[in-house]
Structure formats: C-alpha cells, structure tokens
Write a protein that holds these residues in place. Structure first.
Motif, PDB file in Angstrom:
ATOM      1  N   ILE A  46       0.859  -1.177   0.000  1.00 46.40           N
ATOM      2  CA  ILE A  46       0.000   0.000   0.000  1.00 46.40           C
ATOM      3  C   ILE A  46       0.897   1.229   0.000  1.00 46.40           C
ATOM      4  O   ILE A  46       1.817   1.323   0.825  1.00 46.40           O
ATOM      5  N   PRO A  47       0.672   2.154  -0.930  1.00 49.60           N
ATOM      6  CA  PRO A  47       1.535   3.324  -0.997  1.00 49.60           C
ATOM      7  C   PRO A  47       1.386   4.212   0.241  1.00 49.60           C
ATOM      8  O   PRO A  47       0.344   4.213   0.891  1.00 49.60           O
ATOM      9  N   ARG A  89      -0.504   5.201   5.037  1.00 48.05           N
ATOM     10  CA  ARG A  89      -0.938   3.957   4.389  1.00 48.05           C
ATOM     11  C   ARG A  89      -2.364   3.594   4.809  1.00 48.05           C
ATOM     12  O   ARG A  89      -3.153   3.119   4.002  1.00 48.05           O
ATOM     13  N   LEU A  90      -2.705   3.839   6.074  1.00 47.05           N
ATOM     14  CA  LEU A  90      -4.071   3.558   6.530  1.00 47.05           C
ATOM     15  C   LEU A  90      -5.069   4.473   5.812  1.00 47.05           C
ATOM     16  O   LEU A  90      -6.127   4.015   5.354  1.00 47.05           O
ATOM     17  N   HIS A  91      -4.715   5.757   5.712  1.00 48.18           N
ATOM     18  CA  HIS A  91      -5.569   6.681   4.945  1.00 48.18           C
ATOM     19  C   HIS A  91      -5.748   6.187   3.510  1.00 48.18           C
ATOM     20  O   HIS A  91      -6.855   6.124   2.987  1.00 48.18           O
ATOM     21  N   GLU A 121      -9.043   3.979  -0.820  1.00 44.36           N
ATOM     22  CA  GLU A 121      -9.229   3.023  -1.926  1.00 44.36           C
ATOM     23  C   GLU A 121     -10.465   2.161  -1.674  1.00 44.36           C
ATOM     24  O   GLU A 121     -11.332   1.990  -2.525  1.00 44.36           O
ATOM     25  N   LEU A 122     -10.571   1.655  -0.444  1.00 46.19           N
ATOM     26  CA  LEU A 122     -11.666   0.742  -0.084  1.00 46.19           C
ATOM     27  C   LEU A 122     -13.026   1.422  -0.202  1.00 46.19           C
ATOM     28  O   LEU A 122     -14.003   0.811  -0.624  1.00 46.19           O
ATOM     29  N   PRO A 147     -20.664   6.699  -0.936  1.00 38.27           N
ATOM     30  CA  PRO A 147     -19.672   6.394   0.102  1.00 38.27           C
ATOM     31  C   PRO A 147     -18.749   7.579   0.403  1.00 38.27           C
ATOM     32  O   PRO A 147     -17.986   7.524   1.352  1.00 38.27           O
ATOM     33  N   GLU A 148     -18.830   8.632  -0.393  1.00 32.90           N
ATOM     34  CA  GLU A 148     -17.896   9.757  -0.230  1.00 32.90           C
ATOM     35  C   GLU A 148     -17.928  10.350   1.181  1.00 32.90           C
ATOM     36  O   GLU A 148     -16.913  10.708   1.758  1.00 32.90           O
TER      37      GLU A 148
END
Lengths: 197, 197
Positions: free
Chosen positions: B61-62, B69-71, B76-77, B165-166
């Motif tokens: 994950i970039p 990475r969590l952000h 993405e999810l 979902p935004e």
C-alpha cells in the motif's frame, strides 16, 4: 403485519408467497389479495409499518443527559432483539435491501427509514452539543450519517458473515466517550471501570 | 471470471443464469458446465477470485508512514471504481451477501474476505502503534473490526438507499486523524487546511 413478520422469518424474502403469509394469519389468501396487489405491495406496507413503529418507539429515549440518551439509543439500535427469529428477520431485511435497486417502492421505504434514523441521531448529537457535552467542532449531520452507516454495516455483517453486533456496539460506546465528548466532561463509565482495575 | 463479472452487472444475482455468463464469454454454456456444476459453484469460484485479487492488490500500500498507508487503504476501499458497472456490481454483491445465510459456500467465501480485510486493517493499525503514531490505548483488532463494519455499511447504503460512500470516506479520514492519532503527532492535512482558511 405480524403474519408478514412470521412468514418472512420462516421463508426468507425470495421464496415468500402470499400463501405463506396467509398461513401465518387468520385471513385467507383471498382476503390478503383483496387488500394488497401482491407480495411486493404487502411488503411495501410492511416496511412502512416498521418505520412507524421505529418512530413511535424512539419518540422518547431514556437517559438524564443527551450523552446518556445517545448511548441508550445506539445500544438499543445495535442490540439484536431476544426473539429467536431475530436472525432470520435480519436476513430477510438484507434481502429486501438487496432488492431495493430493482424496486422503487422498497427503495423509497428504505430511504425513509434511513432518513428517520439519521434525523433521530442528528438531533441527539445536536442536543449534546447544545448542552456543551460534545466537542464544539462535532457536526451533528456528519456524525449521524456515520452512525447510520455503522448501523447498516453491523446488520449486514451479522447476516452475511455471522459477526455479532456486540463488538460494534462496544466500539460505538467508546467512540461517543472518546471522540464526541468534550475534553472537560466528567469521567465516563469506561474511565471509571479502568480506574477501578 | 470477467464474463461472470459482466453477467452479474447486467442481470443481477437472482436472475443470473449459466447461459447469461456464457454469452459474456467466448466459451459455450456446455464448456462452463464442464468446469462448474452450476451457477452457485461458479459464483463460489468468483468470490474466491475476488479475494485473491484483493490480497494481491493490497500486498503493498503506498504511503510513507503507517498513518498515510491507513488513509490510502481506506480511501481506496471506500471509493467506488470509475467503471460504469460499479453500481450494478455492488448490488450483485449485496444480493450474494443476502443469500449467504442460505448458502454455506458463499458464507465461507464472504467470511474469508471479511477476515482478510480485518487482517489488513489490523496490521496497518498495529504498524501505526509501533511507530508511535497512534494513541497507545488504540486496539488494532477492535479498530479493524469497526472499520470493516463501516466499510460494509457504506456498501449496503450505497446499494440500498443510494447514499454515496464519499461522506463515509471523509468521516473515516477524520476518525483516523482525530481519534487514532496520538496527541503529539504533527498536524494533519485537515489541520493544515483549516489553518489556511
């Protein structure tokens, strides 16, 4: 409506017939057809009935402070009822949600429910803000939207992968105490429990 | 698998037939039946394929820090893909989730996916803790479980009541910055934006 509930729990949504519902009630299939065009029409009324019941039941929420009422409301929302059929009912509701994109009447009823839940939550959060219990930068609308999403996720996972909502409920209580509460608020139940350990 | 994706988007789950899937592919219905017992067997493989793809795509994950990475991962999810068919696909997956209580093979595949998502999130949160970026009392397992629930809720509401979902995504970014981050961490993107206003 009781018969519809019973039949949904017993047969699920996809397989449900008017005959199944008639068998759960004292009415004949003919009588049902006199009042409702068919299964979808009856279920639309059933969803309206659920919304009505939700609004009645949540008109007054116990608790002495807005924070307590928000805890209480979410506790109720995220606790499955004790009824044996609760699991089956949750599955049937998920089936109806999955039918929603194909059925405008369901979609409207589900959207009404979504809005009603959102409104109840937003007003509880707004009360907490007004009372100075929550951080001043908490947005009632954003927070309510997030909590409606959490509630949907809890229901979906319970039905689809058998994850108990208990864990989500615990985290939501924590979320209120640690994220929404203003820093200068008195210690929370959790703090007291930790302090006692 | 591409043909199954296409056919699911076009026909939804309930109405889907092996013929529909054959029509999306270069294979005949006979060939499909040679490899798969039927629609449920094929969809079980399709769910396994989705899990596999998820695991491959999220192997790296970039991001320069665990928080970044969590952000990135949650962004993405919680972002629907740009494909036009994304909405239809989300509906089909919700239909399969609603079938899960009636179908052990689906339930197992969905549970695997739930676990994989949980693990990825828990390990990202654990990395953040180890790096001292998150509050010491954050529990990776609890937090991951909550975020899996949020992701499920976001998908369900998007399909059932057309809620983008935004909004959930924005709140999740806030949740990371305000709830997970240790107090002494450098200012977040949000803080910088607020300061610039």
């Amino acid at each position: 409506m009781d018969a519809t509930y019973g039949a949904l729990c017993k047969h699920g949504y996809a397989e449900l017939t008017m005959q199944d519902i008639a068998e759960e009630s004292s009415k004949s299939k003919g009588t049902l057809h006199y009042h409702f065009e068919g299964k979808q029409d009856l279920l639309e009324s059933f969803l309206a009935f659920l919304l009505n019941r939700f609004e009645e039941r949540t008109r007054t929420i116990p608790g002495e402070t807005p924070t307590e009422r928000l805890h209480e409301f979410l506790d109720e929302l995220l606790t499955p009822t004790d009824e044996e059929s609760a699991e089956e009912f949750r599955t049937a509701i998920l089936e109806i949600k999955a039918q929603s994109p194909y059925n405008e009447a369901y979609r409207e009823q589900l959207a009404e429910f979504d809005r009603a839940l959102h409104e109840r939550l937003a007003s509880l959060v707004a009360d907490g803000l007004e009372a100075g219990e929550f951080r001043a930068d908490v947005d009632p609308d954003e927070t309510a939207d997030f909590l409606v999403t959490v509630s949907n996720g809890s229901e979906t996972r319970a039905a689809a992968v058998d994850r108990s909502p208990e864990r989500t409920k615990r985290h939501v209580h924590q979320y209120i105490d640690e994220y929404l509460l203003a820093d200068d608020t008195d210690t929370t139940v959790d703090d007291e429990m930790e302090a006692a350990e």
